[in-house]
Write a protein that holds these residues in place. Structure first.
Motif, PDB file in Angstrom:
ATOM      1  N   LEU A 110       0.839  -1.207   0.000  1.00 19.41           N
ATOM      2  CA  LEU A 110       0.000   0.000   0.000  1.00 19.41           C
ATOM      3  C   LEU A 110       0.869   1.251   0.000  1.00 19.41           C
ATOM      4  N   GLU A 111       1.879   1.211   0.818  1.00 16.37           N
ATOM      5  CA  GLU A 111       2.824   2.326   0.914  1.00 16.37           C
ATOM      6  C   GLU A 111       3.379   2.685  -0.467  1.00 16.37           C
ATOM      7  N   ALA A 112       3.722   1.671  -1.227  1.00  9.88           N
ATOM      8  CA  ALA A 112       4.399   1.888  -2.512  1.00  9.88           C
ATOM      9  C   ALA A 112       3.429   2.197  -3.650  1.00  9.88           C
ATOM     10  N   HIS A 113       2.183   1.679  -3.577  1.00  8.75           N
ATOM     11  CA  HIS A 113       1.338   1.704  -4.783  1.00  8.75           C
ATOM     12  C   HIS A 113      -0.008   2.409  -4.665  1.00  8.75           C
ATOM     13  N   LEU A 114      -0.354   2.887  -3.479  1.00  9.15           N
ATOM     14  CA  LEU A 114      -1.666   3.507  -3.338  1.00  9.15           C
ATOM     15  C   LEU A 114      -1.774   4.727  -4.262  1.00  9.15           C
ATOM     16  N   PRO A 115      -2.889   4.846  -5.007  1.00  3.33           N
ATOM     17  CA  PRO A 115      -3.037   6.018  -5.880  1.00  3.33           C
ATOM     18  C   PRO A 115      -2.965   7.313  -5.064  1.00  3.33           C
ATOM     19  N   VAL A 116      -2.364   8.332  -5.642  1.00  5.77           N
ATOM     20  CA  VAL A 116      -2.274   9.609  -4.926  1.00  5.77           C
ATOM     21  C   VAL A 116      -3.567  10.398  -5.147  1.00  5.77           C
ATOM     22  N   GLU A 117      -3.791  11.376  -4.259  1.00  9.95           N
ATOM     23  CA  GLU A 117      -5.047  12.114  -4.286  1.00  9.95           C
ATOM     24  C   GLU A 117      -5.261  12.844  -5.621  1.00  9.95           C
ATOM     25  N   ALA A 118      -4.195  13.393  -6.185  1.00 10.11           N
ATOM     26  CA  ALA A 118      -4.313  14.174  -7.420  1.00 10.11           C
ATOM     27  C   ALA A 118      -4.832  13.325  -8.577  1.00 10.11           C
ATOM     28  N   GLU A 119      -4.558  12.031  -8.493  1.00  8.55           N
ATOM     29  CA  GLU A 119      -4.956  11.117  -9.554  1.00  8.55           C
ATOM     30  C   GLU A 119      -6.449  10.791  -9.457  1.00  8.55           C
ATOM     31  N   ALA A 120      -7.004  10.965  -8.245  1.00  8.98           N
ATOM     32  CA  ALA A 120      -8.335  10.429  -7.942  1.00  8.98           C
ATOM     33  C   ALA A 120      -9.420  11.493  -7.989  1.00  8.98           C
ATOM     34  N   THR A 121      -9.350  12.364  -8.976  1.00  8.03           N
ATOM     35  CA  THR A 121     -10.328  13.455  -9.020  1.00  8.03           C
ATOM     36  C   THR A 121     -11.711  12.974  -9.448  1.00  8.03           C
ATOM     37  N   GLU A 122     -11.772  12.050 -10.405  1.00  4.66           N
ATOM     38  CA  GLU A 122     -13.085  11.550 -10.797  1.00  4.66           C
ATOM     39  C   GLU A 122     -13.615  10.650  -9.687  1.00  4.66           C
ATOM     40  N   ARG A 123     -14.882  10.897  -9.257  1.00  6.76           N
ATOM     41  CA  ARG A 123     -15.431  10.156  -8.121  1.00  6.76           C
ATOM     42  C   ARG A 123     -16.401   9.089  -8.608  1.00  6.76           C
ATOM     43  N   SER A 124     -16.546   8.041  -7.803  1.00  6.34           N
ATOM     44  CA  SER A 124     -17.496   6.983  -8.141  1.00  6.34           C
ATOM     45  C   SER A 124     -18.918   7.501  -7.961  1.00  6.34           C
ATOM     46  N   ARG A 125     -19.789   7.318  -8.971  1.00  5.34           N
ATOM     47  CA  ARG A 125     -21.150   7.850  -8.861  1.00  5.34           C
ATOM     48  C   ARG A 125     -22.155   6.785  -8.449  1.00  5.34           C
ATOM     49  N   SER A 126     -21.767   5.510  -8.506  1.00  2.00           N
ATOM     50  CA  SER A 126     -22.655   4.451  -8.023  1.00  2.00           C
ATOM     51  C   SER A 126     -21.800   3.210  -7.774  1.00  2.00           C
ATOM     52  N   THR A 127     -22.426   2.195  -7.180  1.00  2.60           N
ATOM     53  CA  THR A 127     -21.648   0.990  -6.877  1.00  2.60           C
ATOM     54  C   THR A 127     -21.396   0.144  -8.121  1.00  2.60           C
ATOM     55  N   GLY A 128     -21.906   0.615  -9.278  1.00  2.67           N
ATOM     56  CA  GLY A 128     -21.593  -0.074 -10.532  1.00  2.67           C
ATOM     57  C   GLY A 128     -20.591   0.700 -11.368  1.00  2.67           C
ATOM     58  N   HIS A 129     -20.135   1.838 -10.844  1.00  3.44           N
ATOM     59  CA  HIS A 129     -19.252   2.718 -11.608  1.00  3.44           C
ATOM     60  C   HIS A 129     -17.883   2.819 -10.936  1.00  3.44           C
ATOM     61  N   ILE A 130     -16.858   2.431 -11.680  1.00  2.00           N
ATOM     62  CA  ILE A 130     -15.488   2.567 -11.168  1.00  2.00           C
ATOM     63  C   ILE A 130     -14.758   3.575 -12.056  1.00  2.00           C
ATOM     64  N   PRO A 131     -14.308   4.689 -11.486  1.00  2.00           N
ATOM     65  CA  PRO A 131     -13.535   5.641 -12.288  1.00  2.00           C
ATOM     66  C   PRO A 131     -12.267   4.983 -12.837  1.00  2.00           C
ATOM     67  N   GLU A 132     -11.735   5.561 -13.902  1.00  2.00           N
ATOM     68  CA  GLU A 132     -10.608   4.948 -14.594  1.00  2.00           C
ATOM     69  C   GLU A 132      -9.405   4.707 -13.666  1.00  2.00           C
ATOM     70  N   TRP A 133      -9.069   5.710 -12.855  1.00  2.00           N
ATOM     71  CA  TRP A 133      -7.918   5.553 -11.948  1.00  2.00           C
ATOM     72  C   TRP A 133      -8.143   4.404 -10.964  1.00  2.00           C
ATOM     73  N   ALA A 134      -9.426   4.234 -10.530  1.00  2.35           N
ATOM     74  CA  ALA A 134      -9.735   3.170  -9.569  1.00  2.35           C
ATOM     75  C   ALA A 134      -9.721   1.804 -10.246  1.00  2.35           C
ATOM     76  N   ARG A 135      -9.991   1.786 -11.559  1.00  2.00           N
ATOM     77  CA  ARG A 135      -9.862   0.521 -12.305  1.00  2.00           C
ATOM     78  C   ARG A 135      -8.400   0.089 -12.329  1.00  2.00           C
ATOM     79  N   ARG A 136      -7.525   1.064 -12.579  1.00  2.00           N
ATOM     80  CA  ARG A 136      -6.090   0.731 -12.589  1.00  2.00           C
ATOM     81  C   ARG A 136      -5.654   0.196 -11.222  1.00  2.00           C
ATOM     82  N   TRP A 137      -6.175   0.864 -10.191  1.00  2.00           N
ATOM     83  CA  TRP A 137      -5.839   0.456  -8.815  1.00  2.00           C
ATOM     84  C   TRP A 137      -6.312  -0.971  -8.521  1.00  2.00           C
ATOM     85  N   GLN A 138      -7.554  -1.278  -8.902  1.00  2.00           N
ATOM     86  CA  GLN A 138      -8.094  -2.628  -8.657  1.00  2.00           C
ATOM     87  C   GLN A 138      -7.306  -3.675  -9.450  1.00  2.00           C
ATOM     88  N   ARG A 139      -6.950  -3.329 -10.694  1.00  2.00           N
ATOM     89  CA  ARG A 139      -6.208  -4.256 -11.557  1.00  2.00           C
ATOM     90  C   ARG A 139      -4.830  -4.556 -10.962  1.00  2.00           C
TER      91      ARG A 139
END
Lengths: 391, 338
Positions: free
Chosen positions: A20-49
């Motif tokens: 987590l220390e090494a790979h957690l997305p930084v705040e600046a990257e996470a500007t697009e927010r999730s709008r529902s539990t079926g929607h994953i913003p692009e940065w969060a897709r990269r994070w999950q992958r």
């Protein structure tokens, strides 16, 4: 009984913390927010992958499914580390926690390759189609009909409360395939892509606000679903329902514990009454952790004690709700402010987790209603834990 | 945290449970309450079983298992007072054959002739009328005195099995060597935990008795335990017992491990047990209907023991105040560090 974990579990924790220390997305990257539990913003897709590829998404799974064959206790500390940092490992929780898990438990190799892995790698998102207008607590009375006709099913009917369906790519759908069988025995499960002709989704707002659209109605009008999308054996859907939800239940109490942990952190009691409420929260949180860890220890031994999990469900969800009710009342007129930020902003969490106190309290009823209402849980405890006679 | 009995503890629980079922049957408790039967032979049974030797804090979980079972059975001996109030204050003292209790307040000590003089009166001392020794907490330290040096009068109480006494120290002279080195705060935590476990055991017994009743009592052509209003009250009692039981064993575990969380854990145990008994007493009597109001129903022993425990060593509300104090202090420290 012991207060600490074995060194292998602690080593596992340290390894995950380093990841987590090494790979957690930084705040600046996470500007697009999730709008529902079926929607994953692009940065969060990269994070999950990334979590999937490194074996940290669902550590209990084998490496090909985003894990590293971790033990139950290792999975527990994994969740602890996420929760401590207020990190969502997926913004499509029901897709990862229930739909993919069901596909891995009951699906064919082809199902796993074609649907489970893409859901886990956030290439697609999934929603869960169980409840219907006439089938809530009495889920087995569901009426959405699927008729097998050669190489495909034809589906007609309606689902409701289907969280995130409007943003999801696929729907794990519980359908009636044998209307003549006893109600638990005529149910099957189909994986239905949401772009199939005849399938329409209508998101509608929850009482927290007109823009909070996670709930959906889903209508099926002569929807053709390939027969190969049947998950598990025909008419064995009730087993899949129990299996997939059961999987989630062993750790579901952790969600409530996390909610209470957040309230304890954000609650500043001042007068005697508020301090008394705060103590109740501290005690409930500790008791929930203790009871939950006992359930985990049983699961680690391979014992499935499903009725006992009802104790965790009813206790955890009601304790979290009580805590939020108290903190809302303690906040006085400030509790009316909305939108408001009641906890430090956290880019890795759903924004609702730090929203106004009124919103947080209002949302707590999800815990006491979804996944089996408190009333149903109490009846399960009475009949299946305490052995009282059925009506 | 791994919060489950290990194999040895499960075996111990089983052994203790069987022994309690055999040695402390409801008929014995009733004989004590109705006919003034002497529980002294039972104390010797406990000593023979080795239960009176569970005085080392490291054995706190094993002791907890015994206390919960004895709480279920409404133990009529001074076991709770001896093991959880006296022994922690007098670690170097006492033999397994003898009983003891604690006097937590009401007595002062002043130095005299190289020794001390204890003076004062303490009320509601658990088993103060029948313990062989008393450990007395004063501002000058903890003193251990034989019961023969004090005047103790049993206090009439609502619970027919409970022994409480008013203990008077008429200028009791004690030698300097009778001062114990025990830490009263640590001892207090063990007393709280012991009382919490007793309450939890009593609540489990009450729940069991009510379950038996609602399974067998028929009205409207059905066992009343099949009615949802009844079922949900039973479920609430079960959840409350599980919560209180978890926190009570957690407190025992922090004592056994000498964990720094033992202070708030003891208060959480006592508070949760107190909250549990309030619900269990109310629901148990309500669901037992008129039958629950009779002297001949054994439910009275369990619920009276549970309620008595709440009224001693600080009630739930008092302990909740302590829990908040501890938790907020911890929160401040954490925030200062970060």
């Amino acid at each position: 009984m012991r207060l600490s974990f074995d060194t292998d579990v602690e080593a596992f924790r340290a390894e995950f913390a380093a990841f987590l220390e090494a790979h957690l997305p930084v705040e600046a990257e996470a500007t697009e927010r999730s709008r529902s539990t079926g929607h994953i913003p692009e940065w969060a897709r990269r994070w999950q992958r990334l979590q999937f590829d490194e074996g940290w998404l669902l550590p209990g799974n084998p490496p090909e499914f985003g894990g590293r064959n971790a033990s139950v206790l290792q999975q527990y500390v994994h969740r602890e580390e996420l929760s401590r940092r207020r990190i969502c490992h997926s913004f499509n929780p029901q897709g990862v926690g229930i739909v993919a898990a069901s596909l891995l438990s009951f699906g064919t190799e082809e199902h796993k390759r074609r649907w489970a892995v893409p859901i886990l790698r956030a290439e697609i998102t999934a929603a869960l189609g169980m409840s219907e207008p006439g089938a809530g607590s009495d889920l087995a009375s569901l009426r959405t009909r699927a008729e097998l006709d050669g190489d495909h099913f034809t589906v007609n009917g309606q689902k409701v409360w289907t969280s995130g369906a409007h943003d999801a790519d696929v729907l794990l759908t519980f359908v009636r395939t044998d209307p003549d069988a006893p109600k638990h025995k005529g149910i099957s499960v189909l994986l239905i892509p949401t772009d199939t002709p005849g399938l329409t989704r209508r998101p509608f707002a929850s009482y927290t606000g007109p823009d909070d659209k996670d709930f959906n109605e889903v209508f099926f009008e002569n929807v053709r679903v390939p027969a190969e999308n049947l998950i598990g054996p025909l008419n064995q859907g009730w087993r899949v329902a129990n299996g997939s939800l059961g999987h989630e239940r062993t750790l579901m109490w952790l969600g409530e514990a996390e909610r209470m942990e957040a309230v304890a952190r954000d609650f500043r009691p001042t007068d005697t009454l508020e301090k008394d409420w705060y103590a109740t929260l501290v005690m409930d949180l500790q008791a929930l952790r203790l009871l939950g860890s006992a359930a985990l220890a049983r699961a680690a031994r391979g014992e499935q004690d499903v009725p006992a999990l009802s104790v965790l469900k009813v206790f955890g969800s009601e304790a979290a709700q009580r805590a939020l009710e108290h903190v809302l009342e303690a906040s006085g007129p400030d509790g009316l402010d909305h939108p408001a930020q009641t906890a430090p902003y956290c880019h890795m969490a759903f924004d609702d987790d730090s929203a106004s106190w009124f919103n947080r309290y209002a949302r707590s009823f999800g815990g006491t209603i979804a996944g089996g209402t408190s009333e149903i849980q109490r009846t399960i405890i009475a009949e299946r834990v305490l052995g009282l006679p059925r009506r | 945290m791994l919060f489950e009995f290990d194999a040895e503890q499960r075996l111990w629980q089983d052994t203790v449970h069987k022994a309690v079922v055999k040695e402390v049957p409801p008929t014995l408790v009733r004989a004590v309450a109705d006919d003034g039967a002497d529980p002294a032979p039972l104390w010797r049974v406990y000593a023979d079983l080795g239960w009176t030797e569970l005085t080392d804090p490291a054995d706190a979980v094993e002791l907890a298992i015994v206390l919960e079972e004895l709480g279920r059975a409404t133990d009529p001996t001074p076991y709770l007072a001896t093991l959880t109030q006296f022994a922690p204050l007098a670690p170097a003292f006492g033999s397994p054959d003898q009983s003891g209790t604690a006097v937590f307040s009401g007595v002062t000590a002043r130095p005299a002739d190289g020794g001390w003089v204890l003076e004062g009166t303490a009320r509601h001392v658990l088993d103060g009328d029948r313990a062989d020794h008393l450990a007395v907490v004063t501002e000058a330290g903890v003193f251990v005195v034989p019961a023969t040096d004090v005047t103790a009068v049993r206090t009439p109480v609502f619970d027919p099995v409970l022994h409480l006494a008013e203990v008077t120290f008429p200028q009791v002279r004690v030698a300097g060597s009778s001062r114990s080195g025990a830490d009263p705060e640590h001892a207090r935590q063990r007393a709280l935990t012991g009382m919490a476990l007793t309450i939890v055991g009593a609540c489990r017994r009450a729940l069991d008795l009510v379950l038996d009743h609602v399974r067998t009592r028929h009205q409207f052509d059905a066992p009343i335990g099949s009615f949802q209003a009844v079922q949900h009250k039973e479920a609430d009692m079960h959840v409350a017992v599980e919560r209180a039981r978890a926190l009570a064993y957690y407190a025992a575990l922090t004592i056994a491990a000498d964990d720094p969380r033992r202070r708030p854990a003891a208060s959480m145990a006592k508070a949760a047990a107190g909250e549990c008994q309030a619900l269990v007493f109310r629901n148990a009597v309500q669901l037992s209907g008129a039958m629950g109001h009779t002297w001949e129903n054994d439910l009275q022993f369990a619920i009276k023991r549970a309620k008595s425990g709440e009224l001693m060593l600080g009630g739930a509300a008092q302990h909740r105040a302590l829990i908040t104090e501890e938790s907020l202090a911890e929160k401040r420290t954490a925030e200062e560090v970060s």
